[in-house]
Design a protein around this motif. Sequence first.
Motif, PDB file in Angstrom:
ATOM      1  N   ALA A  63     -67.870  79.713  18.783  1.00 14.95           N
ATOM      2  CA  ALA A  63     -66.974  80.479  19.648  1.00 14.95           C
ATOM      3  C   ALA A  63     -67.454  81.920  19.854  1.00 14.95           C
ATOM      4  O   ALA A  63     -67.186  82.518  20.888  1.00 14.95           O
ATOM      5  N   ASP A  64     -68.182  82.461  18.875  1.00 14.58           N
ATOM      6  CA  ASP A  64     -68.615  83.854  18.990  1.00 14.58           C
ATOM      7  C   ASP A  64     -69.962  84.008  19.692  1.00 14.58           C
ATOM      8  O   ASP A  64     -70.434  85.119  19.891  1.00 14.58           O
ATOM      9  N   LEU A  65     -70.588  82.903  20.019  1.00 12.70           N
ATOM     10  CA  LEU A  65     -71.860  82.988  20.736  1.00 12.70           C
ATOM     11  C   LEU A  65     -71.624  82.674  22.205  1.00 12.70           C
ATOM     12  O   LEU A  65     -70.675  81.979  22.557  1.00 12.70           O
ATOM     13  N   THR A  66     -72.526  83.158  23.053  1.00 15.36           N
ATOM     14  CA  THR A  66     -72.382  82.870  24.481  1.00 15.36           C
ATOM     15  C   THR A  66     -72.858  81.450  24.770  1.00 15.36           C
ATOM     16  O   THR A  66     -73.505  80.818  23.930  1.00 15.36           O
ATOM     17  N   GLY A  67     -72.527  80.984  25.965  1.00 18.07           N
ATOM     18  CA  GLY A  67     -72.952  79.649  26.349  1.00 18.07           C
ATOM     19  C   GLY A  67     -74.462  79.499  26.279  1.00 18.07           C
ATOM     20  O   GLY A  67     -74.987  78.501  25.798  1.00 18.07           O
ATOM     21  N   LEU A  68     -75.140  80.536  26.726  1.00 16.79           N
ATOM     22  CA  LEU A  68     -76.597  80.524  26.735  1.00 16.79           C
ATOM     23  C   LEU A  68     -77.155  80.423  25.316  1.00 16.79           C
ATOM     24  O   LEU A  68     -78.052  79.633  25.043  1.00 16.79           O
ATOM     25  N   GLU A  69     -76.591  81.227  24.413  1.00 19.38           N
ATOM     26  CA  GLU A  69     -77.066  81.200  23.021  1.00 19.38           C
ATOM     27  C   GLU A  69     -76.805  79.849  22.382  1.00 19.38           C
ATOM     28  O   GLU A  69     -77.643  79.312  21.653  1.00 19.38           O
ATOM     29  N   ASN A  70     -75.613  79.309  22.655  1.00 17.51           N
ATOM     30  CA  ASN A  70     -75.274  77.997  22.099  1.00 17.51           C
ATOM     31  C   ASN A  70     -76.274  76.938  22.534  1.00 17.51           C
ATOM     32  O   ASN A  70     -76.725  76.123  21.731  1.00 17.51           O
ATOM     33  N   LEU A  71     -76.600  76.985  23.814  1.00 19.38           N
ATOM     34  CA  LEU A  71     -77.501  75.985  24.363  1.00 19.38           C
ATOM     35  C   LEU A  71     -78.918  76.184  23.820  1.00 19.38           C
ATOM     36  O   LEU A  71     -79.630  75.232  23.523  1.00 19.38           O
ATOM     37  N   GLN A  72     -79.292  77.447  23.684  1.00 16.41           N
ATOM     38  CA  GLN A  72     -80.608  77.790  23.141  1.00 16.41           C
ATOM     39  C   GLN A  72     -80.775  77.234  21.728  1.00 16.41           C
ATOM     40  O   GLN A  72     -81.799  76.652  21.386  1.00 16.41           O
ATOM     41  N   ILE A  73     -79.732  77.406  20.919  1.00 16.99           N
ATOM     42  CA  ILE A  73     -79.780  76.916  19.540  1.00 16.99           C
ATOM     43  C   ILE A  73     -79.881  75.397  19.531  1.00 16.99           C
ATOM     44  O   ILE A  73     -80.684  74.817  18.798  1.00 16.99           O
ATOM     45  N   ALA A  74     -79.072  74.758  20.366  1.00 17.47           N
ATOM     46  CA  ALA A  74     -79.107  73.293  20.413  1.00 17.47           C
ATOM     47  C   ALA A  74     -80.504  72.809  20.781  1.00 17.47           C
ATOM     48  O   ALA A  74     -81.009  71.843  20.207  1.00 17.47           O
ATOM     49  N   ALA A  75     -81.149  73.509  21.728  1.00 17.10           N
ATOM     50  CA  ALA A  75     -82.486  73.101  22.154  1.00 17.10           C
ATOM     51  C   ALA A  75     -83.502  73.326  21.040  1.00 17.10           C
ATOM     52  O   ALA A  75     -84.376  72.491  20.803  1.00 17.10           O
ATOM     53  N   ILE A 131     -77.844  67.596  29.934  1.00 19.09           N
ATOM     54  CA  ILE A 131     -78.802  67.850  31.015  1.00 19.09           C
ATOM     55  C   ILE A 131     -80.197  68.088  30.451  1.00 19.09           C
ATOM     56  O   ILE A 131     -81.186  67.641  30.997  1.00 19.09           O
ATOM     57  N   LEU A 132     -80.251  68.801  29.322  1.00 16.83           N
ATOM     58  CA  LEU A 132     -81.546  69.160  28.751  1.00 16.83           C
ATOM     59  C   LEU A 132     -82.109  68.080  27.844  1.00 16.83           C
ATOM     60  O   LEU A 132     -83.295  68.082  27.529  1.00 16.83           O
ATOM     61  N   SER A 133     -81.256  67.154  27.443  1.00 11.23           N
ATOM     62  CA  SER A 133     -81.653  66.217  26.397  1.00 11.23           C
ATOM     63  C   SER A 133     -82.739  65.259  26.842  1.00 11.23           C
ATOM     64  O   SER A 133     -82.762  64.787  27.973  1.00 11.23           O
ATOM     65  N   LYS A 134     -83.662  64.990  25.921  1.00 12.31           N
ATOM     66  CA  LYS A 134     -84.678  63.972  26.161  1.00 12.31           C
ATOM     67  C   LYS A 134     -84.439  62.774  25.244  1.00 12.31           C
ATOM     68  O   LYS A 134     -85.234  61.850  25.214  1.00 12.31           O
ATOM     69  N   ALA A 135     -83.352  62.797  24.484  1.00 11.42           N
ATOM     70  CA  ALA A 135     -83.084  61.720  23.528  1.00 11.42           C
ATOM     71  C   ALA A 135     -82.771  60.432  24.282  1.00 11.42           C
ATOM     72  O   ALA A 135     -82.000  60.451  25.239  1.00 11.42           O
ATOM     73  N   PRO A 136     -83.364  59.312  23.868  1.00 19.30           N
ATOM     74  CA  PRO A 136     -83.106  58.064  24.583  1.00 19.30           C
ATOM     75  C   PRO A 136     -81.706  57.496  24.340  1.00 19.30           C
ATOM     76  O   PRO A 136     -81.213  56.726  25.158  1.00 19.30           O
TER      77      PRO A 136
END
Lengths: 223, 232
Positions: free
Chosen positions: B87-99, B145-150
């Motif tokens: 909740a304290d991170l931005t959408g961009l940061e969250n997505l960056q971490i996930a990637a 959208i970013l996922s490459k997982a089958p």
Amino acid sequence: MFKVFACILTRDLTLALRRRTDVLTTLFFFVIVVSLFPLGVGSERALLKQLGPGVVWVAALLASMLALERLFAADYEDGTLEQLLLTGQPLSLLVLAKVIAHWLLTGLPLVLIAPLMAMQYHLDWGAVWIMLVSLAVGTPVLSLIGAIGAALTLGLRGGGILLSLLILPLYVPVLVYGSGAVAMAAIDLAAVVPYLQLLGAFLLVALVFAPLAAALALRIALE
Amino acid sequence: MLEAIDLACQRGDRLLFAGLGLQVGPATLLHVRGRNGSGKTTLLRALCGLLHADAGQIRWHGEDIRELAEDYRRDLLYFGHLNGIKADLTGLENLQIAATLDQRPVAADALRAALARIGLDGYEDLPTRLLSQGQKKRVALARLILSKAPLWILDEPFTALDTDAVTLLEELIAQHVAGGGLVVLTTHQEVALTRGAIQRLTLDPPAHAAAAGPAEATTSASSAAAGAAVPQ
């Protein structure tokens, strides 16, 4: 692999910087507990000198205990812990990153402020230095051992109390050698070395085994 | 190929399903249905390896997922009831971490593009705690959208989303299946595919499955078998 480690480390540090209260409460708790003793037992120099090492170490122990509960709880509540468990990275590595971040935020400030606190107890400079070193080596051990307990009690009601009961006995060796080193420094500086070596050994063992154990405990806690 | 053989799960004293078998091949969507409390989430968590099934085995490309461990998790994207964003991170940061956790470095442009596509243009630099429930869910879904997982395992991905987002998510799922991916999802609505197969699995626990003892639970399970994947 290092990238993932760094990612978790910076993530936790950023989160803590955006929500500073958690870090500050631990630090203030430590400062207050240490300062209460001279007020309680009086200002007799010899007595304070004798009490000092023990009081600072016990306060450090309680303060790190206080912070432990939050180690995994926030990630557990918002589901990010679930995602960490499913990342295809060794979980123990991620746990180690989290513990290191946790220590940097709650352990390190405490180590740095300890010499200031020690002045209230009329400790001489040699003892203060030894206190700084022993806390710097000893508090990471507290965080590492504590991580196992935090993982085991994750999601339990009243987990905080259970956590203390589980972990405090395991803290005893660190407390004994940590405060022992400082007390010994007042008598003979050369005799301190084996104490610090033992603390260092604890740290190495905890670094290797605690993340593995905490990772296992997390998998059980999330079932 | 994701397989489950003779799977059984229990929550407390309650047997949710037993003897469950399923096979999901490439370019297939498995739609798990069932009433509330029928064990859909439990099944999905078991398929992820978050939960140990009480009996049975789950295989990915013919190997037990517990032996594959990290190799399996790398092929998997799980989306659960909790969004799994900070909740304290931005959408961009969250997505960056996930990637980064997926060990796929993604350029900041790609991250922004993903967020824009999911309808969060202009919100990417806001801490996610300021976003609405549906927007938070969108941030979490941007991972798709970013996922490459089958293999995607999605637990009720459509809740809290508005119609635009639902359409987009359906598109993403259809795209993934058309590209040869596997999707296992629970939802109460119908999902349409452009290409690929849909399998349906209905979890149907016995009406009074809250059996008192474990012995009784086993018998009630065999009399009303939990269900099997029916290819359509």
